[in-house]
Design an enzyme around this catalytic site. Structure first.
Site, PDB file in Angstrom:
ATOM      1  N   TYR A   1       0.348  -1.091   0.472  1.00 27.43           N
ATOM      2  CA  TYR A   1      -0.249   0.081  -0.325  1.00 27.43           C
ATOM      3  C   TYR A   1       0.975   0.745   0.010  1.00 27.43           C
ATOM      4  O   TYR A   1       0.357   2.355  -1.143  1.00 27.43           O
ATOM      5  CB  TYR A   1      -0.978   0.011   1.265  1.00 27.43           C
ATOM      6  CG  TYR A   1      -1.645   1.310   1.284  1.00 27.43           C
ATOM      7  CD1 TYR A   1      -3.229   0.863   1.067  1.00 27.43           C
ATOM      8  CD2 TYR A   1      -1.885   2.598   1.788  1.00 27.43           C
ATOM      9  CE1 TYR A   1      -4.026   2.191   0.302  1.00 27.43           C
ATOM     10  CE2 TYR A   1      -2.064   3.228   1.830  1.00 27.43           C
ATOM     11  CZ  TYR A   1      -4.049   2.704   1.100  1.00 27.43           C
ATOM     12  OH  TYR A   1      -4.371   3.912   1.390  1.00 27.43           O
ATOM     13  N   HIS A  17       1.421   4.446  -3.141  1.00 26.80           N
ATOM     14  CA  HIS A  17       1.287   5.406  -2.438  1.00 26.80           C
ATOM     15  C   HIS A  17       2.939   6.376  -2.926  1.00 26.80           C
ATOM     16  O   HIS A  17       2.475   7.699  -3.292  1.00 26.80           O
ATOM     17  CB  HIS A  17       0.220   6.159  -1.910  1.00 26.80           C
ATOM     18  CG  HIS A  17      -0.807   5.508  -1.240  1.00 26.80           C
ATOM     19  ND1 HIS A  17      -1.395   4.307  -1.311  1.00 26.80           N
ATOM     20  CD2 HIS A  17      -1.774   6.284  -1.877  1.00 26.80           C
ATOM     21  CE1 HIS A  17      -2.882   4.575  -1.407  1.00 26.80           C
ATOM     22  NE2 HIS A  17      -3.093   6.121  -1.631  1.00 26.80           N
ATOM     23  N   TYR A  32      -3.744  16.424   1.371  1.00 23.83           N
ATOM     24  CA  TYR A  32      -4.415  15.158   1.351  1.00 23.83           C
ATOM     25  C   TYR A  32      -3.499  14.711   1.864  1.00 23.83           C
ATOM     26  O   TYR A  32      -2.685  14.281   1.619  1.00 23.83           O
ATOM     27  CB  TYR A  32      -4.735  14.932  -0.324  1.00 23.83           C
ATOM     28  CG  TYR A  32      -5.878  13.423  -0.150  1.00 23.83           C
ATOM     29  CD1 TYR A  32      -5.703  12.711   1.071  1.00 23.83           C
ATOM     30  CD2 TYR A  32      -6.045  13.541  -0.997  1.00 23.83           C
ATOM     31  CE1 TYR A  32      -6.474  11.759   1.102  1.00 23.83           C
ATOM     32  CE2 TYR A  32      -6.895  11.916  -1.131  1.00 23.83           C
ATOM     33  CZ  TYR A  32      -7.061  11.383  -0.350  1.00 23.83           C
ATOM     34  OH  TYR A  32      -7.210   9.904  -0.775  1.00 23.83           O
ATOM     35  N   TRP A  58      -7.622   3.286 -10.504  1.00 23.11           N
ATOM     36  CA  TRP A  58      -7.115   3.199  -9.355  1.00 23.11           C
ATOM     37  C   TRP A  58      -7.949   2.638  -8.422  1.00 23.11           C
ATOM     38  O   TRP A  58      -6.981   1.530  -7.535  1.00 23.11           O
ATOM     39  CB  TRP A  58      -6.666   5.322  -9.174  1.00 23.11           C
ATOM     40  CG  TRP A  58      -5.485   4.978  -7.803  1.00 23.11           C
ATOM     41  CD1 TRP A  58      -6.786   4.788  -6.124  1.00 23.11           C
ATOM     42  CD2 TRP A  58      -4.571   4.993  -7.171  1.00 23.11           C
ATOM     43  NE1 TRP A  58      -5.398   5.506  -5.223  1.00 23.11           N
ATOM     44  CE2 TRP A  58      -4.498   5.023  -5.807  1.00 23.11           C
ATOM     45  CE3 TRP A  58      -3.477   4.756  -8.316  1.00 23.11           C
ATOM     46  CZ2 TRP A  58      -2.351   4.962  -5.507  1.00 23.11           C
ATOM     47  CZ3 TRP A  58      -2.355   4.347  -7.646  1.00 23.11           C
ATOM     48  CH2 TRP A  58      -1.213   4.733  -6.154  1.00 23.11           C
ATOM     49  N   TRP A  59      -8.742   2.987  -8.387  1.00 26.16           N
ATOM     50  CA  TRP A  59      -9.670   1.462  -7.867  1.00 26.16           C
ATOM     51  C   TRP A  59      -9.337   0.148  -7.626  1.00 26.16           C
ATOM     52  O   TRP A  59      -8.713  -0.281  -6.252  1.00 26.16           O
ATOM     53  CB  TRP A  59     -11.509   2.264  -7.507  1.00 26.16           C
ATOM     54  CG  TRP A  59     -11.530   3.459  -6.370  1.00 26.16           C
ATOM     55  CD1 TRP A  59     -10.655   3.972  -5.713  1.00 26.16           C
ATOM     56  CD2 TRP A  59     -12.903   4.189  -6.573  1.00 26.16           C
ATOM     57  NE1 TRP A  59     -11.792   5.074  -5.129  1.00 26.16           N
ATOM     58  CE2 TRP A  59     -12.269   5.113  -6.330  1.00 26.16           C
ATOM     59  CE3 TRP A  59     -14.014   3.918  -7.462  1.00 26.16           C
ATOM     60  CZ2 TRP A  59     -13.941   6.373  -5.872  1.00 26.16           C
ATOM     61  CZ3 TRP A  59     -15.178   4.827  -7.383  1.00 26.16           C
ATOM     62  CH2 TRP A  59     -14.589   6.083  -6.513  1.00 26.16           C
TER      63      TRP A  59
END
Length: 104
Positions: free
Chosen positions: A18, A22, A41, A76-77
């Site tokens: 993960y 990113h 963000y 992306w999802w």
């Protein structure tokens, strides 16, 4: 500027992947988020529970609500779905959190 926060949940054993994904976030996704009025963000991880806590700022006139319709967001999802809890459309399960305190 409006602040929004939400949480998400990782699957066991995927923290490193993960973070790697990113660290290598797609420039076109970053551009899409910024164009929608999202700034500042951050995503934090509770390693004990694998809960992610995200907070972002939304500018005036933002179009963040339209992001689920974006092809790059949907891509992306799908890319992230193996790593986290998702809905059938691969969007992350991301219940909003209520702000109870803020200090500038």
């Amino acid at each position: 500027m409006q602040r929004v926060a939400f949480k998400m949940k990782l699957k066991p054993g995927v923290v490193a992947e993960y973070k790697k994904r990113h660290d290598e976030i797609w420039p076109e996704l970053v551009a899409e988020l910024k164009t929608a009025g999202i700034s500042d963000y951050s995503i934090f991880l509770d390693e004990e529970t694998l809960t992610l806590f995200a907070v972002q700022k939304l500018g005036p006139g933002n179009t963040a609500a339209k992001l689920p319709d974006s092809p790059i967001v949907q891509k992306w999802w799908r890319y992230m779905a193996p790593l986290m809890e998702t809905h059938p459309d691969h969007s992350p399960v991301a219940p909003p959190l209520t702000e109870v305190f803020h200090l500038d």
